[in-house]
Every structure is written in structure tokens, then in C-alpha cells.
Design a protein around this motif. Sequence first.
Motif, mmCIF file in Angstrom:
data_model
loop_
_atom_site.group_PDB
_atom_site.id
_atom_site.type_symbol
_atom_site.label_atom_id
_atom_site.label_comp_id
_atom_site.label_asym_id
_atom_site.label_seq_id
_atom_site.Cartn_x
_atom_site.Cartn_y
_atom_site.Cartn_z
ATOM 1 N N VAL A 282 28.058 11.869 15.353
ATOM 2 C CA VAL A 282 28.190 13.280 14.992
ATOM 3 C C VAL A 282 27.716 14.110 16.174
ATOM 4 O O VAL A 282 26.618 13.902 16.686
ATOM 5 N N ARG A 283 28.571 15.024 16.597
ATOM 6 C CA ARG A 283 28.200 15.967 17.655
ATOM 7 C C ARG A 283 28.034 17.350 17.042
ATOM 8 O O ARG A 283 28.767 17.725 16.133
ATOM 9 N N GLY A 284 27.067 18.105 17.559
ATOM 10 C CA GLY A 284 26.846 19.449 17.047
ATOM 11 C C GLY A 284 26.586 20.440 18.153
ATOM 12 O O GLY A 284 26.303 20.078 19.302
ATOM 13 N N SER A 308 25.137 20.088 21.851
ATOM 14 C CA SER A 308 23.685 20.269 21.963
ATOM 15 C C SER A 308 22.951 19.367 20.986
ATOM 16 O O SER A 308 21.723 19.380 20.928
ATOM 17 N N TYR A 309 23.710 18.577 20.221
ATOM 18 C CA TYR A 309 23.147 17.689 19.205
ATOM 19 C C TYR A 309 24.014 16.432 19.139
ATOM 20 O O TYR A 309 25.250 16.511 19.203
ATOM 21 N N VAL A 310 23.369 15.291 19.024
ATOM 22 C CA VAL A 310 24.074 14.028 18.809
ATOM 23 C C VAL A 310 23.298 13.201 17.801
ATOM 24 O O VAL A 310 22.071 13.082 17.890
ATOM 25 N N ALA A 311 24.009 12.640 16.827
ATOM 26 C CA ALA A 311 23.445 11.634 15.932
ATOM 27 C C ALA A 311 24.418 10.465 15.901
ATOM 28 O O ALA A 311 25.639 10.664 15.926
ATOM 29 N N MET A 312 23.877 9.248 15.879
ATOM 30 C CA MET A 312 24.775 8.098 15.880
ATOM 31 C C MET A 312 24.136 6.885 15.212
ATOM 32 O O MET A 312 22.913 6.766 15.133
ATOM 33 N N LYS A 313 25.011 6.034 14.731
ATOM 34 C CA LYS A 313 24.612 4.748 14.164
ATOM 35 C C LYS A 313 24.966 3.670 15.174
ATOM 36 O O LYS A 313 26.111 3.569 15.609
ATOM 37 N N VAL A 314 23.953 2.877 15.551
ATOM 38 C CA VAL A 314 24.124 1.891 16.608
ATOM 39 C C VAL A 314 23.765 0.515 16.075
ATOM 40 O O VAL A 314 22.767 0.353 15.357
ATOM 41 N N GLY A 466 25.458 19.104 8.917
ATOM 42 C CA GLY A 466 25.472 18.378 7.655
ATOM 43 C C GLY A 466 26.163 17.032 7.752
ATOM 44 O O GLY A 466 25.849 16.104 6.993
ATOM 45 N N ASP A 467 27.094 16.882 8.705
ATOM 46 C CA ASP A 467 27.799 15.605 8.870
ATOM 47 C C ASP A 467 26.842 14.472 9.226
ATOM 48 O O ASP A 467 27.112 13.306 8.912
ATOM 49 N N ALA A 468 25.728 14.811 9.901
ATOM 50 C CA ALA A 468 24.748 13.780 10.243
ATOM 51 C C ALA A 468 24.067 13.250 8.985
ATOM 52 O O ALA A 468 23.751 12.055 8.890
ATOM 53 N N VAL A 469 23.838 14.125 8.017
ATOM 54 C CA VAL A 469 23.263 13.700 6.732
ATOM 55 C C VAL A 469 24.244 12.788 6.009
ATOM 56 O O VAL A 469 23.864 11.751 5.443
ATOM 57 N N GLN A 470 25.516 13.168 6.044
ATOM 58 C CA GLN A 470 26.547 12.379 5.370
ATOM 59 C C GLN A 470 26.709 10.999 5.994
ATOM 60 O O GLN A 470 27.004 10.021 5.314
ATOM 61 N N MET A 471 26.507 10.918 7.301
ATOM 62 C CA MET A 471 26.646 9.629 7.984
ATOM 63 C C MET A 471 25.666 8.610 7.418
ATOM 64 O O MET A 471 26.007 7.449 7.191
ATOM 65 N N LEU A 472 24.421 9.040 7.157
ATOM 66 C CA LEU A 472 23.449 8.137 6.552
ATOM 67 C C LEU A 472 23.693 7.962 5.056
ATOM 68 O O LEU A 472 23.458 6.879 4.504
#
Length: 484
Positions: A282-284, A308-314, A466-472
Amino acid sequence: MVSRVIPVDTFDLVIFGGTGDLARRKILPGLFRRFCAGQMPEDARVIGAARAEMSADEYRSFVADAIREFGGGKSCDDGTLEAFQARLEYVTVDAMGDDGWPEMVKLMDGRDVVRAYYFSVAPSLFGDLASRLHKWELTNDQTRIVVEKPFGRDLVTAKALNASLAEHFDESQIYRIDHYLGKETVQNLMAVRFGNMLFEPLWNSQYVDHIQITVAETVGVGGRGDYYDRSGAMRDMVQNHLMQLLCLIAMEPPSKFDPDAVRDEKLKVIRALDPVAPHHVVRGQYDASGDGPGYREAVEDPRSRTESYVAMKVGISNWRWAGTPFYLRTGKRLVTRSSEISVVFKELNHSIFGEKQDHRNTLSIRLQPNEGITLNVTIKEPGPGGMRLVDVPLDMTFAEALGEDAEDPPDAYERLIMDVIRGNQTLFMRGDEVEAAWAWTDPIIAGWEARGDVPKPYESGSSGPGDAVQMLARDTRVWREVKP
């Protein structure tokens, strides 16, 4: 608890970019603090080098002002500052020409000491500086060079930088600095893992449900808009800082606490990283708020697609971690400034206390701002009325547990610069490690560009998109609340 200051050999530290922002805010105040701690030998010197025309006395005044502003409250009125100023020299040099280099030679001549050259300049100048140091015979068998990030912006440029430095310096002389590795808690992570029988047997996919690594900032891009818009959170934070934290949390025990043994194990982690699927990233990009401009206003580009934001599952495909996800996130203009690693252990297979409750042990390593380690354990809630379970923290905040030594720990730059003088590369990145990190990162960035991905907007002062919350949520997990 008595602080132990380990002495170092006499040295000359030359700071190229000695009038720059990094030198003013971090390097020079850090050196002053080491001087105050008694860790600078009597005949050690600090030499500023930059294009600015400045006398040695003018530079000493410049450094004094920097220390008063960024020295962390160290005393400046007992003669200590003046004594430190006496160690300072300055040379006006041209990194791309020959001006000033004869003066540098004259200043360094006849001193058979550790020579450390800190390249606090743009990476485009690394090769020029390395070449001129050799051309003017300013190196000896105790020479080390320190290079700051960004070390390339992709695999191709990182390889080119490595090659340009390797023309003049051996890998054992090159110190690629990442200040996150100098933090007290990051080093304590290795002590907790490899110094306690309690944790290492559980440090694997059989017992660990998942691991979260968070580096959250409340500030925006500020005056770094030009640089940041060319880099973004992926290049600026994930490829280096978060990658290093991931390696330390996931690596196998090295055979000994030795620079190459540690870095060999970190490299194995990077090479075992799975490719990241698009739906696992997820990029933000932060929006404007009442107390500041949005990202696009800050970088003065209304069409910018830089994150300016990155969340990822690795995922890591090895025996220890197969099946255990690592969730990484970093961003600017978030609700709080906090960096934390959370190791979330699995639930019990069976609870003897009746109704199933979600009581998981979690080991949290706080990197900033309040360095410390917390282990959440389950106990009985006090009082009558049956067996009611509650989670409580076993908290080791360093400032409380270790007394005055932990209340004012050395800054990361202080620790790392002294490691350079000692010749200890344990906490510095090796060339093959940097290249492996870019080899994993490049396809992710290339995928964004090929698909024309646009970062998701998020509110300044929030927890991110919010997409980062959905990813988890798809994995029936939640982000841990990040506390200041």
C-alpha cells in the motif's frame, strides 16, 4: 551504574561537507559529546572541509553555534567547548578540482594516525573525493571512508557507486552508514535474541505468528521536498532503514559477534525475501491539514505520484520463517513519532480457562522516542469472581532500568563514528548487502511505474491509508497501536 568509555586511537577525522546540515545537526555535536565523555585522545583532530571560504577561527565559531543549538544540553560554559574548538581545523577544498588539496596535504603531513574521511556530501561526489584522496596521497594503511545514504537510487547506480569506491579503497575501508543501526535499542535487539535462552528457541515460525516493523514520523517532507520527491518512502526508508531492522530481527545466529559473520547472516535474509505481490503493498500520500500543506503542495508538484507512506507484507523463504509474515510500514505526517518492532507470538493451542480468549505474548522493541523493551504476558486479574485473564507489560524502559547512563545515551552518530575510528564494521552495510537490497526493491518500484499506480491519499495526523488496515484485515490481523 558506572559508564564505561572505551578509548580509541588518535585520529584525524575530515568531514567533507563540514558546513552542511548533517555536520551541523549531528556529526559535530556528536563529536563534542564524545569529547565531553573523555573519548577523544588529546592529539585527535576534527577537520572541516567544504567549498565555503572560511578561516579556521570562523569555522570554530560555526561549530560552537551548532553545538549550542544541537548539543543536547551539554555544558558550554566550563571551558569544555573552548577545549574542543582547539581540536578543530578547516580547509576550503573543491571536490571536483584541485583547489585546496595542497593545503589539506600540508595539514595532514607527518601524522601517522587513523585517518577517517566522512563523505557528508551528495553521492555524485563520492567518486571524485575518493580519487583525489589517492591522487594527493592522503591515505595510509589506517584510512577509512564513511559514506552517507542514499547509496544509489537503484541496483545499477548502487553497483556504479560501489565500483567507483572500489577503485581506490578496499571493502574493509568503506563504512556505509545507516544511523538506525547505531541506536541503543537496535543493538539491544541482538543482545535480547542471542544473549537469552528465553527467546532464541521461540524465534521461528513455529511460535511466532507475525512480526510488525513500524517507523512513523509526524513531520512532513519539510525542506527536503526536492530530494524526497525523487526518492519517496520506498527508497528513503524501506530499502535501507526498515531493511536493516528486518535483517536483524530475522537473521540466523552468527557464529560470533564479528563484522563479516553478522553481515553474512543479514545478506542471507535479503536473498531469501520473497517477491512482493502488488496487493501486498500500500502506497500513500498525505493531504493538507490545518497545520501544514499536503505532500503535493510541499514538493510543489500537483501531479506527483511519489509516496510518503508505504506498508507491505513480506515473506522470507527459509527454514526459520517460512509461513510467518513480516508487516512493514513507514510514513510521514502520521499521528505520532514512533519506531517499534513487535514480535507477536501465536495463541495457545488450548486454554484451560474455558472460553477462548485472544491473549498473545508480544515482545515490543521501542527504538524511539522512549527506548526500551516490553513483553506482554497474561496473568489473573486481581480480585474475586473467578479466573479472569488480563494482559500486563513487563516493561524495561532503559532510562528507568539502567539509571543515569541510559537517560542520556550516546546518539547513533556518536556510536557509529567511534566504531569507524576503532575499525569495527559490524554496524555498517557491506557492498553486496546494499546491492541485494536494491535487487529486491527495484521490481516493486518498477511494478508501480509500469501500472501507473497512484498513492492513496491519507489525512495528515492519521495512522495512514485505510487500505493498509485492510491488508492486515484480510489476514485477520490488525496493526498494533503505535504509542509515543
